[in-house]
Design a protein around this motif. Structure first.
Motif, PDB file in Angstrom:
ATOM      1  N   LEU A 244      74.137   9.684  62.737  1.00  0.00           N
ATOM      2  CA  LEU A 244      73.158   8.719  63.216  1.00  0.00           C
ATOM      3  C   LEU A 244      73.890   7.417  63.507  1.00  0.00           C
ATOM      4  O   LEU A 244      74.777   7.016  62.747  1.00  0.00           O
ATOM      5  N   VAL A 245      73.543   6.794  64.617  1.00  0.00           N
ATOM      6  CA  VAL A 245      74.117   5.492  64.983  1.00  0.00           C
ATOM      7  C   VAL A 245      72.940   4.544  65.127  1.00  0.00           C
ATOM      8  O   VAL A 245      71.997   4.830  65.863  1.00  0.00           O
TER       9      VAL A 245
ATOM     10  N   ILE B   6      76.126   7.095  75.491  1.00  0.00           N
ATOM     11  CA  ILE B   6      75.098   7.804  74.720  1.00  0.00           C
ATOM     12  C   ILE B   6      75.029   9.266  75.145  1.00  0.00           C
ATOM     13  O   ILE B   6      74.994  10.171  74.309  1.00  0.00           O
ATOM     14  N   ASN B   7      75.029   9.521  76.443  1.00  0.00           N
ATOM     15  CA  ASN B   7      74.969  10.899  76.939  1.00  0.00           C
ATOM     16  C   ASN B   7      76.238  11.674  76.613  1.00  0.00           C
ATOM     17  O   ASN B   7      76.170  12.825  76.197  1.00  0.00           O
ATOM     18  N   THR B   8      77.393  11.060  76.807  1.00  0.00           N
ATOM     19  CA  THR B   8      78.659  11.728  76.553  1.00  0.00           C
ATOM     20  C   THR B   8      78.810  12.096  75.082  1.00  0.00           C
ATOM     21  O   THR B   8      79.369  13.134  74.747  1.00  0.00           O
ATOM     22  N   CYS B   9      78.299  11.259  74.202  1.00  0.00           N
ATOM     23  CA  CYS B   9      78.397  11.500  72.759  1.00  0.00           C
ATOM     24  C   CYS B   9      77.280  12.406  72.244  1.00  0.00           C
ATOM     25  O   CYS B   9      77.157  12.624  71.041  1.00  0.00           O
ATOM     26  N   ASN B  10      76.455  12.929  73.149  1.00  0.00           N
ATOM     27  CA  ASN B  10      75.341  13.824  72.798  1.00  0.00           C
ATOM     28  C   ASN B  10      74.376  13.199  71.801  1.00  0.00           C
ATOM     29  O   ASN B  10      73.903  13.856  70.876  1.00  0.00           O
ATOM     30  N   LEU B  11      74.091  11.922  72.002  1.00  0.00           N
ATOM     31  CA  LEU B  11      73.127  11.217  71.158  1.00  0.00           C
ATOM     32  C   LEU B  11      71.808  11.094  71.911  1.00  0.00           C
ATOM     33  O   LEU B  11      71.797  11.039  73.145  1.00  0.00           O
ATOM     34  N   THR B  12      70.714  11.045  71.182  1.00  0.00           N
ATOM     35  CA  THR B  12      69.412  10.823  71.799  1.00  0.00           C
ATOM     36  C   THR B  12      68.705   9.697  71.050  1.00  0.00           C
ATOM     37  O   THR B  12      68.964   9.468  69.862  1.00  0.00           O
ATOM     38  N   TYR B  13      67.815   9.017  71.750  1.00  0.00           N
ATOM     39  CA  TYR B  13      67.049   7.928  71.166  1.00  0.00           C
ATOM     40  C   TYR B  13      66.016   8.496  70.210  1.00  0.00           C
ATOM     41  O   TYR B  13      65.368   9.486  70.515  1.00  0.00           O
TER      42      TYR B  13
ATOM     43  N   LEU C   7      71.694  16.064  67.764  1.00  0.00           N
ATOM     44  CA  LEU C   7      70.693  17.098  67.515  1.00  0.00           C
ATOM     45  C   LEU C   7      70.791  17.630  66.085  1.00  0.00           C
ATOM     46  O   LEU C   7      69.775  17.873  65.440  1.00  0.00           O
ATOM     47  N   GLU C   8      71.999  17.791  65.585  1.00  0.00           N
ATOM     48  CA  GLU C   8      72.192  18.312  64.230  1.00  0.00           C
ATOM     49  C   GLU C   8      71.538  17.400  63.193  1.00  0.00           C
ATOM     50  O   GLU C   8      70.916  17.881  62.247  1.00  0.00           O
ATOM     51  N   PHE C   9      71.646  16.103  63.373  1.00  0.00           N
ATOM     52  CA  PHE C   9      71.018  15.155  62.446  1.00  0.00           C
ATOM     53  C   PHE C   9      69.497  15.269  62.530  1.00  0.00           C
ATOM     54  O   PHE C   9      68.807  15.271  61.518  1.00  0.00           O
ATOM     55  N   GLN C  10      68.983  15.377  63.753  1.00  0.00           N
ATOM     56  CA  GLN C  10      67.538  15.449  63.935  1.00  0.00           C
ATOM     57  C   GLN C  10      66.959  16.756  63.393  1.00  0.00           C
ATOM     58  O   GLN C  10      65.821  16.774  62.932  1.00  0.00           O
TER      59      GLN C  10
ATOM     60  N   SER D 228      60.786  22.064  64.114  1.00  0.00           N
ATOM     61  CA  SER D 228      62.180  21.881  64.511  1.00  0.00           C
ATOM     62  C   SER D 228      62.263  21.447  65.971  1.00  0.00           C
ATOM     63  O   SER D 228      61.368  21.698  66.770  1.00  0.00           O
ATOM     64  N   ILE D 229      63.371  20.834  66.307  1.00  0.00           N
ATOM     65  CA  ILE D 229      63.577  20.273  67.642  1.00  0.00           C
ATOM     66  C   ILE D 229      64.322  21.288  68.494  1.00  0.00           C
ATOM     67  O   ILE D 229      65.303  21.880  68.058  1.00  0.00           O
ATOM     68  N   LYS D 230      63.845  21.468  69.722  1.00  0.00           N
ATOM     69  CA  LYS D 230      64.548  22.322  70.666  1.00  0.00           C
ATOM     70  C   LYS D 230      65.353  21.418  71.580  1.00  0.00           C
ATOM     71  O   LYS D 230      64.828  20.465  72.141  1.00  0.00           O
ATOM     72  N   LYS D 231      66.622  21.720  71.711  1.00  0.00           N
ATOM     73  CA  LYS D 231      67.504  20.904  72.536  1.00  0.00           C
ATOM     74  C   LYS D 231      67.156  21.106  74.009  1.00  0.00           C
ATOM     75  O   LYS D 231      67.104  22.223  74.494  1.00  0.00           O
TER      76      LYS D 231
END
Length: 163
Positions: free
Chosen positions: A16-17, A48-55, A86-89, A120-123
């Motif tokens: 998480l960031v 954000i996109n390159t690091c595979n992070l989502t808001y 995604l793993e954190f979420q 659970s979250i679907k990517k």
């Protein structure tokens, strides 16, 4: 942003960031003050996109910073945010950020909450334009599109897209 890239390149666990990013990522995140060129924030979006992070979703006002003025010189911005992979979420389901009231600062504190009973979250798939510039892009697409396996047409099409 270089620090975030460096962390992401070696990150293989949920992460998480969060905090003060000092930049907006959408025109809606700025009210008052000078107009912000979206070219200025493209670097952050790309990171954000390159690091595979989502808001992470949030509650309360969109704005997390205020310049303290009440006359025509007021400015409100969303400069503080939390992002996660995604793993954190999936590990902490139902994550939500609450923008608390400003006290003693010109920034809102961020409170993270979660609901362990949430689904659970679907990517979701996101196509990024810069992939087109990668030297092996067309070869990867061609190789996966020609892959031979059996199934109904929709299943085959879906499998090729996933690959």
């Amino acid at each position: 942003m270089n620090t975030v890239y460096a962390l992401a390149s070696e990150m293989s666990i949920p992460w998480l960031v969060g905090g003060h990013f000092n930049v907006i990522v959408d025109e809606e995140e700025n009210f008052g003050g000078r107009h912000v060129s979206m070219n200025e924030v493209e670097v952050v979006r790309h990171c954000i996109n390159t690091c595979n992070l989502t808001y992470l979703s949030f509650k309360e006002s969109i704005y997390t910073w205020w310049n303290g003025r009440t006359d025509d010189d007021y400015i409100f911005k969303r400069l503080d945010r939390c992002l996660a992979n995604l793993e954190f979420q999936q590990m902490w389901r139902g994550l939500e950020i609450i923008h608390l009231s400003k006290t003693g600062s010109d920034h809102c504190p961020l409170l993270i909450s979660c609901d362990p009973n949430a689904a659970s979250i679907k990517k979701s798939f996101r196509f990024l334009k810069f992939w087109l510039k990668h030297e092996t892009f067309q070869d990867v697409v061609r190789e996966n599109w020609k892959a031979d396996f059996s199934g109904n047409l929709f299943h085959m099409f879906n499998h090729k897209l996933k690959n």
